[in-house]
Design an enzyme around this catalytic site. Structure first.
Site, mmCIF file in Angstrom:
data_model
loop_
_atom_site.group_PDB
_atom_site.id
_atom_site.type_symbol
_atom_site.label_atom_id
_atom_site.label_comp_id
_atom_site.label_asym_id
_atom_site.label_seq_id
_atom_site.Cartn_x
_atom_site.Cartn_y
_atom_site.Cartn_z
ATOM 1 N N GLY A 495 31.280 39.787 53.252
ATOM 2 C CA GLY A 495 30.956 40.730 52.182
ATOM 3 C C GLY A 495 31.547 40.280 50.872
ATOM 4 O O GLY A 495 32.317 39.323 50.794
ATOM 5 N N SER A 496 31.164 40.989 49.805
ATOM 6 C CA SER A 496 31.654 40.680 48.464
ATOM 7 C C SER A 496 32.148 41.949 47.809
ATOM 8 O O SER A 496 31.606 43.033 48.042
ATOM 9 C CB SER A 496 30.543 40.060 47.609
ATOM 10 N N GLY A 497 33.183 41.814 46.978
ATOM 11 C CA GLY A 497 33.741 42.956 46.275
ATOM 12 C C GLY A 497 33.856 42.687 44.798
ATOM 13 O O GLY A 497 33.277 41.731 44.266
ATOM 14 N N SER A 498 34.622 43.548 44.110
ATOM 15 C CA SER A 498 34.746 43.442 42.653
ATOM 16 C C SER A 498 35.387 42.139 42.225
ATOM 17 O O SER A 498 35.021 41.566 41.204
ATOM 18 C CB SER A 498 35.566 44.620 42.122
ATOM 19 N N GLY A 500 36.139 39.294 44.458
ATOM 20 C CA GLY A 500 36.028 38.128 45.307
ATOM 21 C C GLY A 500 35.149 38.353 46.510
ATOM 22 O O GLY A 500 34.435 39.348 46.611
ATOM 23 N N VAL A 502 34.750 37.838 51.001
ATOM 24 C CA VAL A 502 35.476 37.807 52.266
ATOM 25 C C VAL A 502 34.691 36.982 53.266
ATOM 26 O O VAL A 502 33.488 37.189 53.459
ATOM 27 C CB VAL A 502 35.699 39.232 52.811
ATOM 28 N N LYS A 517 39.983 36.645 52.394
ATOM 29 C CA LYS A 517 39.519 37.187 51.116
ATOM 30 C C LYS A 517 39.859 36.194 50.010
ATOM 31 O O LYS A 517 41.017 35.961 49.708
ATOM 32 C CB LYS A 517 40.171 38.538 50.833
ATOM 33 N N ASP A 623 40.372 53.334 45.369
ATOM 34 C CA ASP A 623 39.016 52.863 45.636
ATOM 35 C C ASP A 623 38.596 53.144 47.079
ATOM 36 O O ASP A 623 38.074 52.268 47.773
ATOM 37 C CB ASP A 623 38.907 51.359 45.347
#
Length: 811
Positions: A495-498, A500, A502, A517, A623
């Site tokens: 997955g991707s976040g704000s 970076g 993972v 991550k 968050d």
């Protein structure tokens, strides 16, 4: 003295004796069902009023002129009532320290249009900071005297009226404005260039008017802008490149105008644009710029119904956070770019009504998050895939592609022609077979020899360099992370976040699976997020928090800074993927029972209780959302992603103690507490709000940003309206299906219960399930109350949720 009875479902009229207590300075009866009229001499009876909050009731009559005597009044909220008559004009002139005037959603003059000229007196209010007049029936033009308001004015809200005329040229005099809302009126003419003087503006709402002419390039001076809404007007000409100057922009909407020309490349370089870019329903031409790949944090791109042409740029595959992509109704040509397979979070893709051709790639069916796909009215050909979203006729459309074949029967496509098998007799002749066999034999022998040598070398190297899970806890190098993730292969992307991405990794020495991550240090704030997350994770330890194994701060193969965190791998993925399984095959295997949801909710509440009340310094997660709740192989929930977390250093006996937050919102849309959006403070009660939304989402199966939640309807109101009698109408349907299949009883082992307490007595009675659902929903509503002081603390939530679980298990 304070008289505060907010949100108590009170009805009837306020006793007249209350108005005789002259010492009252805080009079708050908002969010009830009270009716009647406010006393005409209210301002004389309560001369010390600082706050008068009567919003969301059923009051009627006129606004008391006597409020002019309440010279200390800072906040006045009469929104969502039935007040009639005109708003008093000069009678408010003595309220020289008026802080907030809000008369939204009333019925002024029995729905008659009022006049805005009464605003003239406000020029005398030298301390006025917020003026809210939205959603009424004010008419006429905006008087020029508005430009002479106090320079302290920060918020000017007049949206949702029937105001006409033009915007005063001197609007730029209000240099401290941070919010300007004029949406949904009948304003016309050009937007004056002087508006660019509002350099502190953070939110600008001009949508739903009749503005025309060019979009002023001076808008680019508002470098602090977060939200820009200019849709549904009559703007023409090209998009000013100066809009690329924004440093903090989140929303940018220029849709439904008469804009022409190409899309400026600078607009594609807005690195902070993370929520929506909407240029739809215009007359834009040319290609979609290659620079679109720079919008790595954007969740929605909408350019539908323009005249864009050329190929869909392959660089769009770099938009790792993209969830919605709308390209329909243009003149795009060529094939679907292979790079779209990297958009792991893509939920909606519409490329219909273009000139696209070629075969439909199979990888589209492997996009696990995809829940809507429209490929209609192009020139695609060949066999249609049957996997993933292509197996669900209600979620995919391929109409108007006359050269497609195959697919599932429900799509009614013609069968694909059988593939012809050409004769290969010539290849079977001895003259061909014998030489080929000899060559293959030699190749196999050499391969085996070199393979054995390579294995021996790798074995020696592994003995010397490989490190076990235990060794990794002491530290890990960049090269070891590269090896464990196969060079950060896209196929290993979880997955991707704000800040970076993972990846799934495997420790070579013992096969232990981990989550890696990797921070995108090109993104502003990513390095700080890495430090903050390290700092938080170093200070906490709880069974329901994601456990960190190690961290890596090094240099990559290109000599650039590299920062990464390594966590325990969660076998069952995120709560988000469990709540919204995309493939039909997953919908049964991943269906969460009521009991599972209850246990997960208790796990999350326990984690927050620990962070808020049992750490050396209270920690606010900031968050909380389903994608940040991860589930191990035993379905135990672990809260992760502490990149936005904050320590609360302030010592206080107040359980809701807080500290000042930065100017940007903390959290994700739909879960951010309302006080953060108005410059409030970081608080553990902000986490409580996010938990409340999460709880409602878990048991309704609806995201807080679901398409059904528009206008005044939110997930909070959706549930509140249904309680208690219609709770079964809003509950996630899969819970009912699981009940009918006796899934709670036979398919789930209750955690943390002794065998004597396990439920093994047959299907759960609907009456008991309904009772428990009502209790859970009530806790969710309490947690996400608008007023922070009304929210339930997490230690109380844990106790109440555990009691509900015990009640459920007694059946």
């Amino acid at each position: 003295m304070e008289f505060v009875v907010e949100s108590n479902h009170l009805s009837g009229m306020i006793p007249s004796t209350i108005y005789n207590i002259s010492s009252i300075y805080n009079f708050s009866v908002a969010e009830n069902q009270l009716h009647g009229e406010l006393p005409r001499n209210l301002g004389t009876m309560l001369p010390n009023l600082v706050r008068l909050l009567c919003g969301m009731n059923k009051f009627r009559g006129n606004i008391p002129i006597s409020l002019s005597n309440a010279s200390k009044l800072l906040k006045l909220d009469l929104s969502q009532n039935g007040f009639t008559g005109t708003i008093p004009g000069e009678s408010f002139g003595s309220l020289r320290r008026l802080f907030w005037l809000n008369v939204e959603s009333n019925q002024l003059g029995n729905r008659k249009v009022g006049d805005l000229n009464f605003l003239s007196f406000l020029a005398n209010c030298t301390s006025l900071e917020v003026l809210g007049l939205g959603d009424n029936n004010f008419g006429g033009g905006i008087p020029g005297s508005v430009a002479n308001f106090s320079t302290q004015l920060k918020v000017l809200s007049m949206g949702g009226n029937v105001i006409y005329g033009s915007l005063p040229n001197d609007i730029g005099n209000l240099i401290n404005l941070t919010i300007l809302t004029l949406d949904r009126n009948h304003l016309g003419g050009i937007v004056p260039h002087e508006i660019g003087k509002l350099e502190k503006l953070e939110q600008l709402y001009l949508e739903g008017n009749k503005f025309s002419g060019l979009i002023p390039s001076s808008l680019g001076n508002m470098t602090s802008l977060l939200n820009l809404y200019m849709e549904s007007n009559r703007f023409e000409g090209s998009i000013p490149p100066s809009l690329g100057n924004y440093r903090n922009i989140l929303f940018l909407n220029l849709s439904s105008n008469n804009l022409t020309g190409t899309i400026p490349k600078m607009l594609m370089e807005l690195s902070t644009l993370s929520i929506s870019l909407d240029l739809s329903n215009n007359y834009l031409t040319g290609p979609l710029p290659l620079e679109v790949g720079d919008l790595v944090h954007l969740t929605e791109i909408n350019v539908l119904r323009n005249n864009l042409s050329g190929e869909i740029p392959s660089t769009i595959g770099s938009c790792a956070s993209l969830e919605r992509l709308y390209l329909q109704g243009n003149k795009f040509e060529g094939t679907i770019p292979q790079s779209l397979k990297y958009l792991k979070g893509l939920e909606k893709l519409d490329i219909s009504s273009n000139n696209l051709s070629g075969q439909i790639p199979e990888f589209i069916g492997k996009l696990g998050a995809l829940r809507y796909l429209n490929l209609s009215y192009n020139d695609f050909e060949g066999e249609l895939p049957k996997e993933g979203i292509f197996a669900n006729v209600s979620r995919v459309s391929v109409l108007g592609n006359h050269r497609l074949c195959g697919g599932i029967p429900q799509l009614h496509l013609p069968p694909c022609p059988l593939k012809k098998h050409h004769s290969s007799q010539g290849l079977h002749s001895p003259k061909v077979v014998i030489p080929i066999s000899c060559v293959l034999g030699i190749i196999i022998a050499l391969s085996c020899f070199f393979g054995v040598c390579s294995m021996l070398k790798k074995s020696r190297d592994r003995l010397a360099t490989s490190r076990s899970y235990k060794d990794w806890k002491l530290g890990v190098s960049y090269s070891q992370l590269v090896e464990s993730t196969n060079g950060f292969l896209v196929d290993n992307l979880i997955g991707s976040g704000s800040f970076g991405s993972v990846y799934k990794g495997v420790i070579p020495s013992d096969g232990t699976i981990v989550a890696v991550k990797v921070f995108n240090l090109q993104q502003q704030g990513a390095s700080k997020s890495f430090m903050d997350e390290c700092k938080v994770l170093r200070s906490i330890r709880h069974r329901n928090l994601l456990k960190i194994i190690t961290a890596c701060s090094s240099i990559d193969n290109q000599g650039k800074d590299f920062k990464s965190l390594v966590f325990e791998f969660m076998a069952n993925g995120s709560l988000d993927s469990m709540l919204y399984p995309m493939e039909e095959k997953q919908s049964l295997s991943k269906r969460l029972s009521f009991m599972q949801r209850l246990n997960i909710a208790i796990d999350v509440a326990s984690a927050l209780d620990y962070l808020h009340h049992h750490c050396e310094m209270a920690i606010v997660h900031c968050d909380l959302k389903p994608s940040n709740v991860l589930l191990d192989e035993d379905m135990v929930a672990h809260v992760g992603d502490f990149g936005l977390a904050r320590f609360l250093f302030e010592t206080s006996n107040d359980p809701s103690f807080s500290q000042t937050m930065s100017s940007q919102l903390k959290g994700s849309i739909g879960y951010i507490p309302p006080e953060y959006g108005t410059g409030g403070q970081v608080s553990i009660l902000g986490d409580v709000y996010s938990y409340g939304i999460l709880l409602l989402e878990m048991f309704t199966g609806k995201r807080p940003i679901d398409d059904m939640f528009k206008g005044n309807l939110s997930i909070y109101q959706f549930v509140a309206i249904a309680l208690p009698d219609h709770v079964m109408d809003v509950v996630d349907h899969s819970i009912i299906l699981d009940l009918e299949a006796d899934g709670d009883v036979n398919n789930y082992i209750v955690r943390e219960q002794t065998p004597s307490k396990r439920n093994n007595g047959g299907p759960m009675k609907e009456k008991k399930l309904k009772e428990c659902l009502i209790l859970v929903m009530q806790i969710g509503l309490s947690c996400c109350a608008m007023s922070p002081s009304e929210r339930m603390l997490m230690d109380v939530v844990v106790r109440k949720m555990s009691t509900i679980r015990d009640l459920y298990l007694k059946v």
